[in-house]
Design an enzyme around this catalytic site. Structure first.
Site, PDB file in Angstrom:
ATOM      1  N   ARG A   1      15.771  15.924 -22.797  1.00  0.00           N
ATOM      2  CA  ARG A   1      14.963  16.260 -21.623  1.00  0.00           C
ATOM      3  C   ARG A   1      15.347  17.592 -20.987  1.00  0.00           C
ATOM      4  O   ARG A   1      14.483  18.400 -20.656  1.00  0.00           O
ATOM      5  CB  ARG A   1      15.132  15.163 -20.567  1.00  0.00           C
ATOM      6  CG  ARG A   1      14.468  13.877 -20.970  1.00  0.00           C
ATOM      7  CD  ARG A   1      14.705  12.801 -19.942  1.00  0.00           C
ATOM      8  NE  ARG A   1      13.996  11.591 -20.361  1.00  0.00           N
ATOM      9  CZ  ARG A   1      14.057  10.439 -19.715  1.00  0.00           C
ATOM     10  NH1 ARG A   1      14.779  10.324 -18.621  1.00  0.00           N
ATOM     11  NH2 ARG A   1      13.380   9.409 -20.142  1.00  0.00           N
TER      12      ARG A   1
ATOM     13  N   GLY B   1      18.629  -3.153  -0.446  1.00  0.00           N
ATOM     14  CA  GLY B   1      17.841  -2.738  -1.603  1.00  0.00           C
ATOM     15  C   GLY B   1      17.481  -3.919  -2.479  1.00  0.00           C
ATOM     16  O   GLY B   1      18.291  -4.825  -2.694  1.00  0.00           O
TER      17      GLY B   1
ATOM     18  N   ALA C   1      18.904  -3.218  -9.212  1.00  0.00           N
ATOM     19  CA  ALA C   1      20.300  -3.445  -8.855  1.00  0.00           C
ATOM     20  C   ALA C   1      20.410  -4.459  -7.714  1.00  0.00           C
ATOM     21  O   ALA C   1      21.157  -5.438  -7.811  1.00  0.00           O
ATOM     22  CB  ALA C   1      20.948  -2.118  -8.464  1.00  0.00           C
TER      23      ALA C   1
ATOM     24  N   LEU D   1      17.521   1.430 -16.181  1.00  0.00           N
ATOM     25  CA  LEU D   1      17.181   0.021 -15.970  1.00  0.00           C
ATOM     26  C   LEU D   1      18.349  -0.846 -16.423  1.00  0.00           C
ATOM     27  O   LEU D   1      18.742  -1.810 -15.764  1.00  0.00           O
ATOM     28  CB  LEU D   1      15.916  -0.334 -16.751  1.00  0.00           C
ATOM     29  CG  LEU D   1      14.669   0.490 -16.392  1.00  0.00           C
ATOM     30  CD1 LEU D   1      13.464   0.021 -17.197  1.00  0.00           C
ATOM     31  CD2 LEU D   1      14.350   0.380 -14.907  1.00  0.00           C
TER      32      LEU D   1
END
Ligand code: FAD
Ligand code: FES
Lengths: 254, 637
Positions: free
Chosen positions: B330, B40, B44, B441
């Site tokens: 949310r 990935g 990260a 983030l």
């Protein structure tokens, strides 16, 4: 359904890098104007699979105009007829019933076709690897606000930094030059105080890499900025040129 | 199995500093003898790979896109939190810690969250030093904005492209190491399995997506930074390629999967326009600062918004939550929109949308001010829908956005498999049952830049730099297994496409394991998913061959894993008979219809253990101990 369209697609099909490719005709039936261009291709692909034909390969990921993966040359224009957007942001309401749409991959020596509409843009990564950064290791302890930057300069740097690395600039350029892409990074870092220490080496190393990758020269036709989905302007190229000639004049190497 | 979270003792604020001191270091001369695999290249992964290479380790980095710069982190819009307290509005590390714990509805670990808040300040320094062009004020200093769930302004941003700029910062650090030869980058290469030797992670199996070549790679430690699994719902705000494959295949080797059912559904997304829909687009929640949410009071009202008089409109959030109004968190905003639509008040052709109206804001502030604040979002809306949001209200509907669940990790970010670590959205660690805006983030970069370089060294120093034997049969076996699965997928040649299965799974998940869940629905979903999975392996049609770029094959492997994960999510949701954060169990609500947490019974992390194909997974509980904050029921009335 009302407003739905039937279209003819002429799509570049190429099995792999070694094979020669050609345009094939496909019908795109019952296309809603609310579909995105890539969703239209999804629909066509599903119908191709049902008919036992291999679906069309194309790069895409975010589908919202930011990752830079999608890359189609539509009716002779990079990312299609509308300005300031990527292919994935293009919607079918920009086309009309009965239209024929030609879809090709980016064309450039430095971007060889891998399959159908998928090309190899790793040259862009290598240009950045050559010097598109500030050489700092993790663990900086200088407080972020100890480096004030004039808002206007920060905004200009941000305009340049908005580049998504899609390669439309190269695809649109008759010389397949990567100058706009390169200038965006050089300009961003030349504007910021953080980028000063490596200003000279950076621009030289990146330009050397660009030449090595087989991109063409810039002849200032400005076709690149015209198709840039992030509207990166020509003044970044001008700034890069100043950087380059400045570097040449004062470079200890040359 | 006993879960040991390895939380260091001592006072909360000293834990991380003390722990770092206690961790073993690797001698600088020995570092290059260690190989580390980082799967990935999002925030990260890119930050971890660059930082580890800078320290002197040999790093191999993998991503499935054609460039590390295209990882899904690139799409984050709003911003990144940090407890810098530049605006002098009372922020502190403790307040960021507290807000994150509370926002997560008390289902995360105090120690991890405090560490996150501590390193948040370093992240901003690091990014600025890299040349990340954060927004600035006229005085030249960094600007901040406010975000949901906080009463201070601590969100740093770069226009509406914060994720892009942070990722390009990490990508540039990674590129520098690639140039130096300390990182070997493998693009368009997908991890399809983990290689285990004597119970430890020692490598991975990958498929080169251009050529189909299946390869093995060895390493002393493997870091999974592979993002979230929101695409199990088919429609989400995630990128098309986002998937669970790496994490899931590690799970099948024994890495426990934590809180799989904790999903975040974001209230301000552009509604579905038809069956062709392939993804949903998020619009920043900052829109709720000035937009008013409403539906017509009359069911199935097909009039244009402008023709519906004021007294025939129901501003349901303002009505139900007078003190927070349109700015409720949310999960609350999403659930209420769904309730209105389920009750027949939804708008638009599908009836699955509510209005977000700026008419009052335009009247109060003028169109120019509204344009200056939200112009790019309005343009995006116009582009996608073909409508003018300055003239008619926007239509919005909730969409799957983020997955709080993920691989279980201890304080060192180690999974339950020694040598296997999980970072970023791929782990479960910091956001409990609900993530606050602008903190993913922060977590991705905290894990990659600051946590893993310290913690992985302890493990490496313990195992020593002995080279890994690539001739160990485990490598050939793992490779053969991947080859067999690939062959199987290609040999079925049934009648249904991969996308059809994916869409069907998504509908089941959305219907029964989406914004509201109940016992009967979840039980039904479990059966439906099992049936769909059986059918998939009998009747899927994957075109083409292995030895070429084959996007159908890539997706088939990912959907196969989603078909297994989906069932675990349902099982997890069933086992947690309380409501918390994004997980709303209809059986557990207050008289007023709000989420009811049950701290006596469910104040734990659910960590699931794989026990074999079609076998029930085993639940392990990590009790959560709150020593510093008091648990309270959230109220936004
Ligand atoms: C539209 C949107 C807006 C958002 N806005 C915000 C925001 O404003 N603020 C905020 O804090 N958060 C935001 N988030 C959340 C945040 O962006 C993500 O949680 C975060 O970026 C995830 O980072 P990551 O590094 O964990 O994973 P990702 O960025 O998803 O990266 C995953 C990486 O893993 C690779 N990969 C995956 N599987 C494999 C495999 N099998 N083999 C090889 N490689 C693999 C991929 O290639 C990629 O490089 C937003 C999310 C979305 C969807
Ligand atoms: S798919 Fe990401 S920019 Fe088009």
């Amino acid at each position: 359904m009302s407003g739905h369209m039937n279209l003819t697609l002429k799509v570049w099909r190429q099995k792999d890098a070694k094979s020669t490719g050609k345009l094939e005709n496909y019908e795109a039936k019952d296309i809603s104007p609310d579909m995105s261009f890539l969703e239209m291709i999804d629909v066509v692909n599903e119908s191709l699979i049902k008919k036992g034909v291999e679906p069309i390969a194309f790069d895409h990921d975010c589908r919202e105009g930011i990752c830079g993966a999608c890359s189609m040359y539509i009716n002779g224009e990079a990312h299609g007829p509308k300005r300031a957007i990527t292919t994935c942001q293009l919607h079918m309401r920009s086309f009309h019933d009965g239209e024929t749409i030609t879809i090709e991959p980016w064309r450039a020596n430095a971007f060889p076709v891998i399959k159908d509409l998928v090309v190899d843009r790793s040259a862009f990564d290598r240009i950045i690897q050559a010097g598109g950064y500030v050489s700092v290791n993790t663990g900086v302890t200088i407080d972020a606000n100890s480096i004030p930057i004039e808002k206007e300069i920060a905004d200009d740097a941000m305009d340049a930094a908005a580049c998504i690395g899609c390669g439309a600039c190269v695809a649109a350029c008759k010389n397949a030059s990567a100058t706009l892409f390169l200038s965006a990074k050089v300009s961003q870092l030349a504007l910021l105080p953080q980028g000063q220490a490596e200003r000279q080496i950076r621009v030289e190393a990146m330009i050397d890499q660009m030449e090595e990758e087989g991109f063409g020269n810039c002849t200032n036709t400005e076709a690149c900025s015209a198709v840039c989905p992030k509207e990166i302007g020509q003044h970044h190229i001008a700034r890069m040129n100043r950087e380059f000639f400045g570097a040449k004049l004062s470079s200890p190497k040359k | 199995m006993k879960l040991d979270s390895k939380i260091p003792d001592g006072p909360l604020a000293d834990k991380w500093t003390k722990h770092k001191f206690n961790l073993k270091l690797v001698n600088p001369a020995n570092k290059r003898k260690y190989n580390i695999i980082v799967v990935g290249t999002g925030l990260a992964g890119a930050s971890a790979a660059a930082s580890l290479a800078e320290l002197g380790y040999n790093v191999q980095s993998f991503c499935f896109q054609d460039s590390p710069r295209r990882a899904h982190s690139i799409a984050a819009q709003g911003g990144i939190n940090a407890a810098k307290n530049y605006p002098n509005d009372g922020d502190s590390v403790y307040r960021l810690f507290y807000d994150t714990i509370k926002g997560g509805d008390y289902r995360s670990r105090e120690a991890n969250v405090h560490r996150l808040a501590e390193v948040s300040v370093n992240i901003i320094d690091q990014c600025v030093a890299q040349g990340v062009p954060f927004a600035r004020e006229y005085g030249g200093l960094l600007d901040n904005r406010s975000f949901g769930g906080a009463q201070v302004s601590r969100t740093f941003y770069a226009r509406g492209q914060t994720g892009q700029q942070l990722l390009l910062g990490a990508y540039s650090a990674l590129s520098r190491q690639i140039h130096k030869g300390t990182v070997k980058m493998h693009t368009r290469e997908e991890m399809l399995d983990l290689v285990m030797i004597d119970g430890q992670a020692k490598g991975i199996v990958t498929r080169n997506l251009e050529t189909g070549t299946i390869d093995t790679h060895s390493a002393h430690a493997v870091l999974l930074c592979t993002g979230g699994y929101g695409n199990v719902f088919f429609l989400s705000t995630n990128a098309q390629g986002s998937n669970v494959t790496a994490a899931w295949r590690a799970h099948k080797h024994g890495a426990l999967f934590a809180n799989p059912c904790f999903t975040q559904i974001h209230p301000t997304c552009i509604p579905v326009s038809g069956d062709h829909q392939s993804k949903l687009t998020l619009m920043s929640e900052s829109l709720r600062n000035d937009g008013r949410v409403w539906v017509p009071k009359q069911k199935a009202d097909k009039r244009k918004a402008s023709q519906i008089p004021e007294n025939e409109r129901d501003y349901f959030l303002e009505r139900k939550y007078p003190s927070f109004g349109n700015l409720v968190p949310r999960d609350v905003a999403s659930r209420n929109a769904k309730e209105q639509c389920d009750a027949g008040f939804g708008v638009g052709t599908s009836g699955l949308a509510v209005f977000l109206d700026f008419a009052d804001a335009i009247k109060r502030l003028g169109e120019d001010t509204v344009r200056a604040r939200y112009g790019n979002l309005f343009d995006m809306y116009a582009q996608i829908t073909g409508e003018n949001p300055y003239a008619e209200p926007m239509r919005i509907y909730p969409a799957v956005h983020y997955t709080m669940g993920g691989l279980w990790v201890d304080y060192n970010l180690s999974t339950t498999i020694p040598g296997l670590y999980a970072l970023g959205e791929a782990n479960f660690s910091d956001h409990g049952a609900n993530r606050l805006g602008a903190s993913a983030l922060m977590q991705g970069l905290a894990d990659g830049y600051y946590v893993i370089p310290s913690t992985v060294s302890d493990y490496l120093a313990t195992i020593g730099p002995k080279p890994i034997d690539k001739n160990h049969p485990a490598f050939a076996e793992a490779k053969a297994k991947v080859e067999a699965q690939t062959k199987k997928l290609l040999s079925i040649k049934g009648t249904k496409t991969v996308a059809e299965y994916h869409r069907e799974l998504g509908l089941i998940m959305w219907e029964y394991c989406g914004m509201a869940r109940n016992d009967a629905g979840l039980r039904k979903a479990q059966v439906l998913i099992q049936e769909l999975r059986v059918d998939f392996w009998k009747n899927v049609n994957v075109t083409g061959t292995n030895e070429e770029l084959n996007q159908q094959l890539e997706r088939a492997g990912r959907v196969a894993d989603f078909l297994e994960l989906g069932e675990l999510m349902v099982v997890d949701a069933l086992a947690r008979a309380e409501s918390c954060g994004g997980h709303f169990r209809e059986e557990s609500q207050t008289e007023e219809g709000e989420a009811l947490r049950k701290d006596d019974e469910y104040c734990y992390v659910s960590a699931w253990q794989y026990t074999g194909e079609n076998q029930p997974e085993v639940l392990h509980k990590e009790e959560l101990n709150f020593e510093n904050v008091k648990l309270t029921q959230r109220s936004y009335k």
